[in-house]
Design an enzyme around this catalytic site. Sequence first.
Site, PDB file in Angstrom:
ATOM      1  N   GLU A  43      -4.740  -2.785  -4.051  1.00  0.00           N
ATOM      2  CA  GLU A  43      -4.114  -2.748  -2.715  1.00  0.00           C
ATOM      3  C   GLU A  43      -5.032  -2.077  -1.695  1.00  0.00           C
ATOM      4  OE1 GLU A  43      -1.361  -4.419  -2.096  1.00  0.00           O
ATOM      5  OE2 GLU A  43      -1.311  -4.969  -4.216  1.00  0.00           O
ATOM      6  N   ARG A  70       0.833  -1.197   0.000  1.00  0.00           N
ATOM      7  CA  ARG A  70       0.000   0.000   0.000  1.00  0.00           C
ATOM      8  C   ARG A  70       0.872   1.252   0.000  1.00  0.00           C
ATOM      9  NH1 ARG A  70      -4.355  -2.701   4.170  1.00  0.00           N
ATOM     10  NH2 ARG A  70      -5.480  -3.845   2.550  1.00  0.00           N
TER      11      ARG A  70
END
Length: 382
Positions: free
Chosen positions: A364, A244
């Site tokens: 993500e 992320r």
Amino acid sequence: MNFELSKEQKDIKKAAREFAEGEIREVAKEYDRREEFPKDLWRKACELGFVGVYIKEENGGADLGLLECCLITEEFWRVDPGCGCVLLSSFGAETLQNHGTKEQKEKYLPPIPAGEAIMGTAVTEPDAGSDIFGVRTTAVKDGEDYLINGSKIFITNGTIANYLAVFCITNPEAKNRYDRYSIIMMETDRAGFEASKIKGKLGIRASDTAELAFSDVRVPIGNLIGGKEGKGFEQIMELFNMNRVVAASQGVGVGQGALDQSIAHVKKRQAFGSAIGKFQAVQFKLAEMATMVEAARVLTYQAAWLLDNGKTDPKLIAMAKWLSGETGVRVTDDALQLHGGYGYINEYDIERFYRDAKIVEIYEATKEMEKNTIARQLLGRF
């Protein structure tokens, strides 16, 4: 955190920018048109040490941190997001690096930075995206092997990977649902495995994305990452936290690239007898765009630095990912507007950037999931 990059980090960032400008820019449009992974660029990036920089030296990597990975990603995406995805050719190596057995690391890691193998991670399924507990792919023991059955969707590197880290159920009867999952390394040349390329994507078309099918795929028990079942959930969540932040650096990169194009365009575009960059409305817009990019950059660097120093802050990671995704989308939208009609045709790169930016708000973890994470951390239990 020291808000000034070290000399080594500045040199890495500069080298990444030079590579992107010299190797990626001239071919980016063609790979987008062909929807093809740029293997030539990937090999060159590996040769120069840009791929899998977090892999330890004993396994062929540069033994650098997540922040350095983000610096390289930002510079690649600044020039072209699609071709910038060559850096994802090591996707999942982080899990092997942190949790694999000695034998697994020695087998699977060295070929990645050497440009001899591509890796992917298979998690998402048709009915399991943000809800990871919706995963239904199973791995059942059969003698000295696992038999893997199920399907995956939207898998990066799915048709080009040499091996995949497959997130699946190994302990369906475990009382604690967190203990039901494991990650198993699977070579893609095994019988019963099939990968189908997904075409017609809105953006990052040079990145390979696929649908996967597993039908009694036989994999040795020794391919279980870490050698112990039931650890898959914590392993994949750790990978999500890292990726992320990498995705956040992608948002920073696409935003900065769009800003660069806007600045160049408004300096030369004439209207009403002068360059449009002299108009206050345009100047205000550029100021807003630059501020958003810089805010996203600082937040992303901070999140990466904390992870490199052993500190995981889910709230900060979610903030970096959400803000960077929002910044990428908004800044590319503003940049296209500043280009006017020229931005609407593919002769200008901003058309491609506009399409590419949206993915950062989706993969993500969607921006909605990131906001949920932030809110939960703020409110706690009450």
